[in-house]
Design a protein around this motif. Structure first.
Motif, short mmCIF file in Angstrom:
data_model
loop_
_atom_site.label_atom_id
_atom_site.label_comp_id
_atom_site.label_asym_id
_atom_site.label_seq_id
_atom_site.Cartn_x
_atom_site.Cartn_y
_atom_site.Cartn_z
N THR A 1 0.82 -1.21 0.00
CA THR A 1 0.00 0.00 0.00
C THR A 1 0.85 1.26 0.00
O THR A 1 0.49 2.26 -0.62
CB THR A 1 -0.95 0.03 1.22
OG1 THR A 1 -0.18 -0.10 2.41
CG2 THR A 1 -1.97 -1.09 1.14
N ARG A 2 2.00 1.22 0.65
CA ARG A 2 2.89 2.38 0.65
C ARG A 2 3.43 2.63 -0.76
O ARG A 2 3.51 3.77 -1.21
CB ARG A 2 4.04 2.13 1.61
CG ARG A 2 4.99 3.28 1.71
CD ARG A 2 6.04 2.97 2.75
NE ARG A 2 7.02 4.02 2.79
CZ ARG A 2 8.29 3.84 3.03
NH1 ARG A 2 8.73 2.63 3.30
NH2 ARG A 2 9.13 4.84 3.05
N GLY A 3 3.79 1.57 -1.45
CA GLY A 3 4.27 1.72 -2.82
C GLY A 3 3.20 2.24 -3.76
O GLY A 3 3.47 3.06 -4.63
N ARG A 4 1.96 1.78 -3.57
CA ARG A 4 0.87 2.26 -4.42
C ARG A 4 0.57 3.73 -4.14
O ARG A 4 0.29 4.49 -5.06
CB ARG A 4 -0.39 1.43 -4.22
CG ARG A 4 -0.26 0.07 -4.81
CD ARG A 4 -1.58 -0.64 -4.77
NE ARG A 4 -1.70 -1.30 -6.06
CZ ARG A 4 -2.80 -1.45 -6.72
NH1 ARG A 4 -3.91 -0.99 -6.24
NH2 ARG A 4 -2.81 -2.06 -7.88
N ARG B 1 2.69 5.94 -3.07
CA ARG B 1 3.79 6.72 -3.63
C ARG B 1 3.64 6.83 -5.14
O ARG B 1 3.86 7.89 -5.73
CB ARG B 1 5.13 6.08 -3.28
CG ARG B 1 6.30 6.89 -3.78
CD ARG B 1 7.61 6.30 -3.33
NE ARG B 1 7.71 6.45 -1.87
CZ ARG B 1 8.50 5.71 -1.12
NH1 ARG B 1 9.24 4.79 -1.66
NH2 ARG B 1 8.55 5.90 0.17
N ALA B 2 3.26 5.74 -5.80
CA ALA B 2 3.07 5.77 -7.25
C ALA B 2 1.88 6.66 -7.60
O ALA B 2 1.91 7.37 -8.61
CB ALA B 2 2.86 4.36 -7.78
N TRP B 3 0.82 6.63 -6.78
CA TRP B 3 -0.33 7.48 -7.02
C TRP B 3 0.07 8.95 -6.91
O TRP B 3 -0.33 9.78 -7.71
CB TRP B 3 -1.43 7.16 -6.01
CG TRP B 3 -2.70 7.91 -6.23
CD1 TRP B 3 -2.94 9.20 -5.89
CD2 TRP B 3 -3.88 7.45 -6.87
NE1 TRP B 3 -4.20 9.56 -6.24
CE2 TRP B 3 -4.80 8.51 -6.86
CE3 TRP B 3 -4.25 6.25 -7.44
CZ2 TRP B 3 -6.07 8.40 -7.40
CZ3 TRP B 3 -5.52 6.15 -7.97
CH2 TRP B 3 -6.41 7.20 -7.96
N ALA B 4 0.89 9.25 -5.93
CA ALA B 4 1.33 10.64 -5.75
C ALA B 4 2.24 11.08 -6.89
O ALA B 4 2.25 12.25 -7.25
CB ALA B 4 2.05 10.79 -4.41
N ASP B 5 3.00 10.15 -7.45
CA ASP B 5 3.88 10.50 -8.57
C ASP B 5 3.11 10.66 -9.87
O ASP B 5 3.66 11.12 -10.86
CB ASP B 5 4.95 9.41 -8.76
CG ASP B 5 5.95 9.39 -7.62
OD1 ASP B 5 6.00 10.39 -6.88
OD2 ASP B 5 6.65 8.38 -7.47
N GLY B 6 1.86 10.25 -9.88
CA GLY B 6 1.04 10.41 -11.08
C GLY B 6 1.05 9.20 -11.98
O GLY B 6 0.67 9.28 -13.14
#
Length: 98
Positions: free
Chosen positions: A44-47, A49-54
């Motif tokens: 969930t942390r990786g997702r 972070r990826a969501w925040a990166d766009g």
């Protein structure tokens, strides 16, 4: 002598519970719960972070504006020039900070 040998064999093959380590039995489920929790946390942390990166999500969450989405559709050939200009005019007329 046979009784001593039998008792030693039972104590050897009974595992750690015979030696007074019965409380270790409760650590096994705790270990697996913590391990599964760690895996879920990292995923969930990786997702996030990826969501925040766009990288994930709908166009408006990725930071793409309506005009850029419309320009992309025009570039792909989904809409023609007259429809592009008409929609662009509507978007610019209804802009919230205009």
């Amino acid at each position: 002598m046979l009784t001593t040998l039998a008792a030693a064999t039972v104590a050897t093959h009974a595992g750690p519970w015979a030696a007074g380590y019965g409380w270790l039995f409760f650590l096994v489920p705790v270990f697996w719960i913590l391990l599964i929790g760690l895996v879920v946390f990292l995923i969930t942390r990786g997702r996030r972070r990826a969501w925040a990166d766009g990288a994930y999500g709908p166009p408006w969450a990725r930071g793409a504006s309506a005009e850029s989405t419309l320009a992309e559709r025009y570039a792909k050939g989904d809409i023609d020039e007259t429809e592009y200009r008409a929609r662009l005019e509507v978007l610019r007329a209804n802009r919230p900070n205009a």
